[in-house]
Write a protein that holds these residues in place. Sequence first.
Motif, PDB file in Angstrom:
ATOM      1  N   ASP A 114       6.503  36.314  -4.230  1.00 15.47           N
ATOM      2  CA  ASP A 114       7.294  37.085  -5.178  1.00 15.47           C
ATOM      3  C   ASP A 114       6.421  37.470  -6.370  1.00 15.47           C
ATOM      4  N   PRO A 115       6.483  38.717  -6.844  1.00 16.04           N
ATOM      5  CA  PRO A 115       5.652  39.117  -7.985  1.00 16.04           C
ATOM      6  C   PRO A 115       5.922  38.304  -9.245  1.00 16.04           C
ATOM      7  N   GLN A 164       3.099  36.236 -11.298  1.00 17.69           N
ATOM      8  CA  GLN A 164       2.887  36.434 -12.725  1.00 17.69           C
ATOM      9  C   GLN A 164       2.952  35.109 -13.476  1.00 17.69           C
ATOM     10  N   ARG A 165       3.902  34.270 -13.122  1.00 17.52           N
ATOM     11  CA  ARG A 165       4.025  32.962 -13.788  1.00 17.52           C
ATOM     12  C   ARG A 165       2.846  32.065 -13.450  1.00 17.52           C
ATOM     13  N   LEU A 166       2.339  32.178 -12.227  1.00 19.02           N
ATOM     14  CA  LEU A 166       1.167  31.388 -11.839  1.00 19.02           C
ATOM     15  C   LEU A 166      -0.054  31.800 -12.655  1.00 19.02           C
ATOM     16  N   VAL A 167      -0.259  33.079 -12.834  1.00 18.05           N
ATOM     17  CA  VAL A 167      -1.380  33.567 -13.635  1.00 18.05           C
ATOM     18  C   VAL A 167      -1.237  33.111 -15.082  1.00 18.05           C
ATOM     19  N   GLN A 168      -0.020  33.180 -15.613  1.00 15.06           N
ATOM     20  CA  GLN A 168       0.221  32.735 -16.984  1.00 15.06           C
ATOM     21  C   GLN A 168      -0.040  31.238 -17.123  1.00 15.06           C
ATOM     22  N   ALA A 169       0.385  30.456 -16.138  1.00 15.95           N
ATOM     23  CA  ALA A 169       0.149  29.012 -16.178  1.00 15.95           C
ATOM     24  C   ALA A 169      -1.342  28.697 -16.110  1.00 15.95           C
TER      25      ALA A 169
END
Length: 78
Positions: A6-7, A11-16
């Motif tokens: 899921d996009p 996105q949350r993974l990159v932010q984390a």
Amino acid sequence: MSAPADPVVQQRLVQAQKTIRTLSVVVCVLIGAVVGMGAGVVARALGASPIDAVKAGGAAFIAVSGLALVVEARMNSS
């Protein structure tokens, strides 16, 4: 095969990952500061002049922080 991620999750993974990188750099600098202050105190207790104790603390800070940042960068690159 697994379904595409899921996009929003991506996105949350990159932010984390960015947050973890920032926190690890902060921890490296804090460890260097503690070791630097300790080295300065020990140098002064062993009879060094105040300016020499500051030099020892600064050198220890730079050495430990630099080493910690290099190790952290190598661990994150693989």
